[in-house]
Design a protein around this motif. Structure first.
Motif, PDB file in Angstrom:
ATOM      1  N   ILE A  52       0.861  -1.180   0.000  1.00  0.00           N
ATOM      2  CA  ILE A  52       0.000   0.000   0.000  1.00  0.00           C
ATOM      3  C   ILE A  52       0.897   1.229   0.000  1.00  0.00           C
ATOM      4  CG2 ILE A  52      -1.860   1.240   1.170  1.00  0.00           C
ATOM      5  CD1 ILE A  52      -2.631  -1.559   0.172  1.00  0.00           C
ATOM      6  N   VAL A  53       0.609   2.165  -0.902  1.00  0.00           N
ATOM      7  CA  VAL A  53       1.429   3.379  -1.034  1.00  0.00           C
ATOM      8  C   VAL A  53       0.590   4.593  -0.643  1.00  0.00           C
ATOM      9  CG1 VAL A  53       2.867   4.761  -2.576  1.00  0.00           C
ATOM     10  CG2 VAL A  53       2.653   2.282  -2.958  1.00  0.00           C
ATOM     11  N   LEU A  54       1.133   5.417   0.256  1.00  0.00           N
ATOM     12  CA  LEU A  54       0.418   6.622   0.685  1.00  0.00           C
ATOM     13  C   LEU A  54       1.362   7.828   0.647  1.00  0.00           C
ATOM     14  CD1 LEU A  54      -2.267   7.778   1.765  1.00  0.00           C
ATOM     15  CD2 LEU A  54      -1.373   7.432   4.074  1.00  0.00           C
ATOM     16  N   PRO A  55       1.410   8.562  -0.479  1.00  0.00           N
ATOM     17  CA  PRO A  55       2.241   9.778  -0.575  1.00  0.00           C
ATOM     18  C   PRO A  55       1.506  10.982  -0.001  1.00  0.00           C
ATOM     19  CG  PRO A  55       1.272   9.290  -2.702  1.00  0.00           C
ATOM     20  CD  PRO A  55       0.776   8.220  -1.753  1.00  0.00           C
ATOM     21  N   SER A  56       1.325  10.976   1.300  1.00  0.00           N
ATOM     22  CA  SER A  56       0.513  12.004   1.954  1.00  0.00           C
ATOM     23  C   SER A  56       1.344  13.223   2.337  1.00  0.00           C
ATOM     24  CB  SER A  56      -0.145  11.411   3.202  1.00  0.00           C
ATOM     25  OG  SER A  56      -0.915  12.376   3.873  1.00  0.00           O
ATOM     26  N   TYR A  57       0.656  14.379   2.417  1.00  0.00           N
ATOM     27  CA  TYR A  57       1.294  15.614   2.866  1.00  0.00           C
ATOM     28  C   TYR A  57       1.034  15.876   4.349  1.00  0.00           C
ATOM     29  CZ  TYR A  57       1.706  16.781  -2.128  1.00  0.00           C
ATOM     30  OH  TYR A  57       2.000  16.785  -3.465  1.00  0.00           O
ATOM     31  N   ASN A  58      -0.095  15.352   4.840  1.00  0.00           N
ATOM     32  CA  ASN A  58      -0.494  15.643   6.215  1.00  0.00           C
ATOM     33  C   ASN A  58      -1.419  14.548   6.734  1.00  0.00           C
ATOM     34  OD1 ASN A  58      -0.802  17.238   8.611  1.00  0.00           O
ATOM     35  ND2 ASN A  58      -2.795  17.884   7.859  1.00  0.00           N
ATOM     36  N   GLU A  59      -1.138  14.053   7.943  1.00  0.00           N
ATOM     37  CA  GLU A  59      -1.963  13.002   8.527  1.00  0.00           C
ATOM     38  C   GLU A  59      -2.088  13.207  10.033  1.00  0.00           C
ATOM     39  OE1 GLU A  59      -3.615  10.454   7.118  1.00  0.00           O
ATOM     40  OE2 GLU A  59      -2.955  10.898   5.095  1.00  0.00           O
ATOM     41  N   GLY A  60      -3.226  12.747  10.584  1.00  0.00           N
ATOM     42  CA  GLY A  60      -3.355  12.630  12.033  1.00  0.00           C
ATOM     43  C   GLY A  60      -2.695  11.317  12.402  1.00  0.00           C
ATOM     44  N   MET A  61      -3.405  10.238  12.151  1.00  0.00           N
ATOM     45  CA  MET A  61      -2.831   8.895  12.178  1.00  0.00           C
ATOM     46  C   MET A  61      -3.437   8.174  10.987  1.00  0.00           C
ATOM     47  SD  MET A  61      -0.824   6.614  13.349  1.00  0.00           S
ATOM     48  CE  MET A  61      -0.258   7.250  14.924  1.00  0.00           C
ATOM     49  N   ALA A  62      -2.607   7.721  10.081  1.00  0.00           N
ATOM     50  CA  ALA A  62      -3.071   7.189   8.803  1.00  0.00           C
ATOM     51  C   ALA A  62      -3.730   5.821   8.985  1.00  0.00           C
ATOM     52  CB  ALA A  62      -1.907   7.090   7.824  1.00  0.00           C
ATOM     53  N   ASN A  63      -5.062   5.822   9.057  1.00  0.00           N
ATOM     54  CA  ASN A  63      -5.797   4.575   9.246  1.00  0.00           C
ATOM     55  C   ASN A  63      -5.560   3.587   8.113  1.00  0.00           C
ATOM     56  OD1 ASN A  63      -6.997   5.169  11.714  1.00  0.00           O
ATOM     57  ND2 ASN A  63      -8.702   6.246  10.764  1.00  0.00           N
ATOM     58  N   VAL A  64      -5.403   4.114   6.894  1.00  0.00           N
ATOM     59  CA  VAL A  64      -5.207   3.218   5.757  1.00  0.00           C
ATOM     60  C   VAL A  64      -3.916   2.416   5.923  1.00  0.00           C
ATOM     61  CG1 VAL A  64      -4.009   4.953   4.346  1.00  0.00           C
ATOM     62  CG2 VAL A  64      -5.183   3.062   3.233  1.00  0.00           C
ATOM     63  N   LEU A  65      -2.888   3.017   6.520  1.00  0.00           N
ATOM     64  CA  LEU A  65      -1.639   2.297   6.752  1.00  0.00           C
ATOM     65  C   LEU A  65      -1.778   1.289   7.886  1.00  0.00           C
ATOM     66  CD1 LEU A  65       0.987   5.183   6.377  1.00  0.00           C
ATOM     67  CD2 LEU A  65       0.177   3.563   4.646  1.00  0.00           C
ATOM     68  N   LEU A  66      -2.541   1.654   8.902  1.00  0.00           N
ATOM     69  CA  LEU A  66      -2.804   0.706   9.992  1.00  0.00           C
ATOM     70  C   LEU A  66      -3.572  -0.506   9.465  1.00  0.00           C
ATOM     71  CD1 LEU A  66      -3.881   3.171  12.856  1.00  0.00           C
ATOM     72  CD2 LEU A  66      -1.650   2.108  12.522  1.00  0.00           C
ATOM     73  N   GLU A  67      -4.573  -0.236   8.629  1.00  0.00           N
ATOM     74  CA  GLU A  67      -5.372  -1.315   8.048  1.00  0.00           C
ATOM     75  C   GLU A  67      -4.524  -2.180   7.124  1.00  0.00           C
ATOM     76  OE1 GLU A  67      -8.483   0.828   6.158  1.00  0.00           O
ATOM     77  OE2 GLU A  67      -9.463   1.408   8.029  1.00  0.00           O
ATOM     78  N   ALA A  68      -3.660  -1.536   6.342  1.00  0.00           N
ATOM     79  CA  ALA A  68      -2.798  -2.274   5.425  1.00  0.00           C
ATOM     80  C   ALA A  68      -1.863  -3.202   6.182  1.00  0.00           C
ATOM     81  CB  ALA A  68      -1.996  -1.298   4.568  1.00  0.00           C
ATOM     82  N   ALA A  69      -1.200  -2.669   7.214  1.00  0.00           N
ATOM     83  CA  ALA A  69      -0.280  -3.480   8.002  1.00  0.00           C
ATOM     84  C   ALA A  69      -1.013  -4.607   8.723  1.00  0.00           C
ATOM     85  CB  ALA A  69       0.465  -2.602   9.003  1.00  0.00           C
ATOM     86  N   ALA A  70      -2.213  -4.307   9.224  1.00  0.00           N
ATOM     87  CA  ALA A  70      -3.007  -5.333   9.904  1.00  0.00           C
ATOM     88  C   ALA A  70      -3.414  -6.445   8.939  1.00  0.00           C
ATOM     89  CB  ALA A  70      -4.252  -4.706  10.529  1.00  0.00           C
ATOM     90  N   THR A  71      -3.513  -6.099   7.658  1.00  0.00           N
ATOM     91  CA  THR A  71      -3.849  -7.079   6.627  1.00  0.00           C
ATOM     92  C   THR A  71      -2.620  -7.876   6.198  1.00  0.00           C
ATOM     93  OG1 THR A  71      -5.537  -5.537   5.826  1.00  0.00           O
ATOM     94  CG2 THR A  71      -5.009  -7.346   4.375  1.00  0.00           C
ATOM     95  N   GLY A  72      -1.453  -7.446   6.681  1.00  0.00           N
ATOM     96  CA  GLY A  72      -0.229  -8.149   6.327  1.00  0.00           C
ATOM     97  C   GLY A  72       0.399  -7.644   5.045  1.00  0.00           C
TER      98      GLY A  72
END
Length: 208
Positions: A52-72
């Motif tokens: 999963i790639v997230l080229p973000s400029y600003n985040e609180g806590m990136a849920n998409v990355l948490l979900e991606a990592a939790a998915t393995g």
């Protein structure tokens, strides 16, 4: 990347602002990307991906990355607060500089050149990090610890104000600011009640 790695596909999922929609549609038509638009079930897309790639400029806590990592799935993300906490560099993901397309390309190529087993291990490491650091029970307990600490600080401050007669009881038995002090203070008593309510709510959360 597409010219160099013919078998790579970039799938984009999510709402797109009007300012970028035309460019997204152009890239989709040229088969540079595959744009799926807004989707309710992103988990299915994550399962079918290698990272999963997230080229973000600003985040609180990136849920998409948490979900991606939790998915393995390994994550590739901007090295900014809210993203960099979700992975360990070279172990469960690869970071790149914010708003730096050359560094993004470097990170993508670094990941693509890894052997399949190494990519697979990165996904497993990301899942383990989620279990050890971001498990719901751990997060709730951390919140409770902080709230209890704040509650104790408010109690101590309230007692100090009473002792120093900054706050006194009037004839009706109500607490009020001593008239000889000309400073405004926070309503400690009210804040303490709010904190106690928050702690009670957290205690009632069911941990599965």
């Amino acid at each position: 990347i597409k010219r160099k790695y013919k078998n790579v596909e970039f799938h984009i999922v999510g709402f797109c602002e009007d300012g970028y929609l035309k460019r997204i549609e152009e890239l989709h038509q040229k088969q540079v990307i595959i744009y799926h638009g807004f989707q309710k079930n992103v988990h299915e897309f994550m399962k079918d991906s290698h990272c999963i790639v997230l080229p973000s400029y600003n985040e609180g806590m990136a849920n998409v990355l948490l979900e991606a990592a939790a998915t393995g799935r390994p994550v590739l993300a901007s090295q900014i607060s809210g993203c960099k906490e979700t992975f360990d560099e070279g172990i469960s993901g690869v970071g790149f500089k914010m708003q730096d397309k050359e560094d993004l390309i470097r990170a993508l190529e670094k990941f693509l050149e890894l052997p399949y087993e190494r990519k697979k291990q990165m996904g497993k490491s990301g899942r383990k990090k989620m279990e050890n650091v971001f498990d719901r029970k751990i997060v709730v307990n951390a919140y409770m610890k902080q709230l209890k600490q704040l509650a104790c600080e408010h109690v101590n401050l309230w007692e100090k104000f009473l002792k120093d007669e900054i706050i006194i009881k009037n004839q009706n038995g109500d607490f009020e600011l001593n008239s000889k002090y000309k400073v405004a203070i926070v309503n400690i008593r009210k804040n303490l009640v709010v904190l106690e309510d928050l702690v009670s709510e957290l205690k009632n959360i069911k941990i599965e």
